[in-house]
Design an enzyme around this catalytic site. Sequence first.
Site, PDB file in Angstrom:
ATOM      1  N   LYS A 154     -10.242   9.298 -38.334  1.00  0.00           N
ATOM      2  CA  LYS A 154      -9.982   8.405 -37.976  1.00  0.00           C
ATOM      3  C   LYS A 154     -11.643   7.454 -37.275  1.00  0.00           C
ATOM      4  O   LYS A 154     -11.947   7.845 -36.392  1.00  0.00           O
ATOM      5  CB  LYS A 154      -9.103   8.245 -36.538  1.00  0.00           C
ATOM      6  CG  LYS A 154      -8.815   7.278 -35.507  1.00  0.00           C
ATOM      7  CD  LYS A 154      -7.507   8.025 -34.368  1.00  0.00           C
ATOM      8  CE  LYS A 154      -8.590   8.104 -33.060  1.00  0.00           C
ATOM      9  NZ  LYS A 154      -7.254   8.239 -31.982  1.00  0.00           N
TER      10      LYS A 154
ATOM     11  N   ASP B 112      -6.450  13.518 -35.924  1.00  0.00           N
ATOM     12  CA  ASP B 112      -7.935  12.934 -36.281  1.00  0.00           C
ATOM     13  C   ASP B 112      -8.378  13.996 -35.784  1.00  0.00           C
ATOM     14  O   ASP B 112      -8.003  15.102 -35.243  1.00  0.00           O
ATOM     15  CB  ASP B 112      -8.479  11.986 -34.436  1.00  0.00           C
ATOM     16  CG  ASP B 112      -7.603  12.441 -33.336  1.00  0.00           C
ATOM     17  OD1 ASP B 112      -7.305  13.544 -33.389  1.00  0.00           O
ATOM     18  OD2 ASP B 112      -7.236  11.494 -32.455  1.00  0.00           O
TER      19      ASP B 112
ATOM     20  N   ARG C  65      -9.202  10.580 -21.413  1.00  0.00           N
ATOM     21  CA  ARG C  65      -9.937  10.577 -22.342  1.00  0.00           C
ATOM     22  C   ARG C  65     -11.398  10.038 -21.590  1.00  0.00           C
ATOM     23  O   ARG C  65     -11.848   9.579 -22.700  1.00  0.00           O
ATOM     24  CB  ARG C  65      -8.885   9.589 -23.393  1.00  0.00           C
ATOM     25  CG  ARG C  65      -7.561  10.335 -23.727  1.00  0.00           C
ATOM     26  CD  ARG C  65      -6.058   9.408 -24.223  1.00  0.00           C
ATOM     27  NE  ARG C  65      -6.127   8.309 -23.720  1.00  0.00           N
ATOM     28  CZ  ARG C  65      -5.579   7.337 -24.310  1.00  0.00           C
ATOM     29  NH1 ARG C  65      -5.255   7.133 -25.276  1.00  0.00           N
ATOM     30  NH2 ARG C  65      -4.763   6.173 -23.143  1.00  0.00           N
ATOM     31  N   GLN C  66     -11.276   9.239 -20.749  1.00  0.00           N
ATOM     32  CA  GLN C  66     -12.884   8.900 -20.111  1.00  0.00           C
ATOM     33  C   GLN C  66     -13.435  10.233 -20.262  1.00  0.00           C
ATOM     34  O   GLN C  66     -14.271   9.888 -18.467  1.00  0.00           O
ATOM     35  CB  GLN C  66     -12.957   7.623 -19.330  1.00  0.00           C
ATOM     36  CG  GLN C  66     -11.784   6.745 -19.863  1.00  0.00           C
ATOM     37  CD  GLN C  66     -10.610   6.699 -20.221  1.00  0.00           C
ATOM     38  OE1 GLN C  66      -9.745   6.990 -19.588  1.00  0.00           O
ATOM     39  NE2 GLN C  66     -10.425   6.035 -21.907  1.00  0.00           N
TER      40      GLN C  66
ATOM     41  N   THR D 148      -2.874   4.927 -33.400  1.00  0.00           N
ATOM     42  CA  THR D 148      -3.088   6.438 -33.670  1.00  0.00           C
ATOM     43  C   THR D 148      -2.508   6.387 -34.686  1.00  0.00           C
ATOM     44  O   THR D 148      -2.485   7.244 -36.310  1.00  0.00           O
ATOM     45  CB  THR D 148      -3.672   7.254 -32.648  1.00  0.00           C
ATOM     46  OG1 THR D 148      -4.602   7.200 -32.221  1.00  0.00           O
ATOM     47  CG2 THR D 148      -3.965   8.566 -33.486  1.00  0.00           C
TER      48      THR D 148
ATOM     49  N   GLU E 217       0.980  -1.201   0.275  1.00  0.00           N
ATOM     50  CA  GLU E 217       0.130  -0.208  -0.080  1.00  0.00           C
ATOM     51  C   GLU E 217       0.906   1.254   0.554  1.00  0.00           C
ATOM     52  O   GLU E 217       2.188   1.808   0.216  1.00  0.00           O
ATOM     53  CB  GLU E 217      -0.645   0.004   1.237  1.00  0.00           C
ATOM     54  CG  GLU E 217      -2.462  -0.879   0.543  1.00  0.00           C
ATOM     55  CD  GLU E 217      -2.962  -0.538   2.287  1.00  0.00           C
ATOM     56  OE1 GLU E 217      -2.912  -0.488   3.487  1.00  0.00           O
ATOM     57  OE2 GLU E 217      -4.538  -1.221   2.159  1.00  0.00           O
TER      58      GLU E 217
ATOM     59  N   ASP F 271      -0.502  15.220 -32.420  1.00  0.00           N
ATOM     60  CA  ASP F 271      -0.970  14.951 -31.420  1.00  0.00           C
ATOM     61  C   ASP F 271      -0.715  14.941 -30.249  1.00  0.00           C
ATOM     62  O   ASP F 271       0.457  15.211 -29.239  1.00  0.00           O
ATOM     63  CB  ASP F 271      -1.206  13.515 -31.239  1.00  0.00           C
ATOM     64  CG  ASP F 271      -2.512  12.702 -31.261  1.00  0.00           C
ATOM     65  OD1 ASP F 271      -3.437  13.396 -31.226  1.00  0.00           O
ATOM     66  OD2 ASP F 271      -2.378  10.885 -31.416  1.00  0.00           O
TER      67      ASP F 271
HETATM   68  C1  R5P Z   1      -7.128  10.759 -29.003  1.00  0.00           C
HETATM   69  O1  R5P Z   1      -7.803  11.435 -29.282  1.00  0.00           O
HETATM   70  C2  R5P Z   1      -5.574  11.378 -28.324  1.00  0.00           C
HETATM   71  O2  R5P Z   1      -5.844  12.800 -29.053  1.00  0.00           O
HETATM   72  C3  R5P Z   1      -4.545  10.042 -28.959  1.00  0.00           C
HETATM   73  O3  R5P Z   1      -4.664   9.931 -30.235  1.00  0.00           O
HETATM   74  C4  R5P Z   1      -4.715   8.796 -28.548  1.00  0.00           C
HETATM   75  O4  R5P Z   1      -5.599   8.808 -27.212  1.00  0.00           O
HETATM   76  C5  R5P Z   1      -3.179   7.780 -29.129  1.00  0.00           C
HETATM   77  O5  R5P Z   1      -3.956   6.752 -28.204  1.00  0.00           O
HETATM   78  P1  R5P Z   1      -3.215   5.539 -28.871  1.00  0.00           P
HETATM   79  O6  R5P Z   1      -1.517   5.156 -29.067  1.00  0.00           O
HETATM   80  O7  R5P Z   1      -4.108   4.214 -28.379  1.00  0.00           O
HETATM   81  O8  R5P Z   1      -3.885   5.271 -31.118  1.00  0.00           O
END
Ligand code: R5P
Length: 318
Positions: free
Chosen positions: A192, A168, A95-96, A228, A39, A220
């Site tokens: 994407k 994206d 991201r969530q 991605t 812990e 990115d």
């Molecule tokens: C997505 O909206 C983010 O901007 C990144 O493109 C994404 O999180 C990259 O994740 P991964 O490398 O798993 O494709």
Amino acid sequence: MFENCSIVYGSANPKLARKIAKYLNTSSCKASGRFSDGEVRIKLTESVRRKTVYVIQPTNPSGDNILELCFMIDAARRGSASEITAVVPYFGYARQDRTARPGEPISAAMAAGMIQYAGADRIVTIDLHSEQLTGAVTIPLDNLYASRVLIPKLKSYLKRNVVVVSPDRGGFKRANAYAKRLNASGMALIFKNRDLNVNDQTESQDIIGKVKGCDALIVDDIWSSGSTIKSAVDILLEKGANKIVVAVTHGLFAGKSLDIIKNPAIKKIFVTDTISHASKIAHNRKIEVVSIAELLAEAIGRIQSGKPLREIFDVEQN
Ligand code: R5P
């Protein structure tokens, strides 16, 4: 200036924390360890009574790192700190930010809530994935942009004009800001698709913009599974792009995601040190790690002395 403040950090990125303290010409101390059962065990080694405290901790890998962050904040609050700033260079779970499918939580809001509940008065972060998340945060949140340190590096590396590519739709604004600053010869946007039923699988379906015969810079915020970037590289090469350079803020580099850089078309990857990198990443000749320590030190210095932060934001990105 730093007489009445403390810089503390956990185990997520000690090197970055120490670098920040060095820029500020002050000391810092690690506050995290483990109990014998694994812990998280936090101990502030000096008194923080009536001090302003800066807790530096990115939350990747997730799990224990967010707990360490919250526990350090709690320790500072219970130790009567006068103000606590959570410096979270990489804000995990951002991201969530919505229930993409029924039955899913909004983990980003939970992560923000935990930091606030622990007692932070302010959050400083870099390239927060989702601006929506700011709505779930009721304390001041300063979201700085890594473009401030990445663009000067890109300017000196890119010999010829490039087409700046967003992999994206969500990243278009960011890529556009880079394109303007770099006087890019053009822009391209990739469409994407991510299959939500299969973790991390993306597919680049189409592209808008001319890339044939051009060098491309993919911009990115996160490199996680690398899916991605891989699918962006595939479509760029299919459409006739030449050399490819990647600029990414947060290099999570999950699993074997770095295998794709063996592709000879990928010439260079610029990534920041928001996340601690294994030495095989830091020493890879295709990867250049650009430190955000000075930017964060500048932000802390300004917060401490009550100066505005707006001068260190790259406003064009807004
Ligand atoms: C997505 O909206 C983010 O901007 C990144 O493109 C994404 O999180 C990259 O994740 P991964 O490398 O798993 O494709």
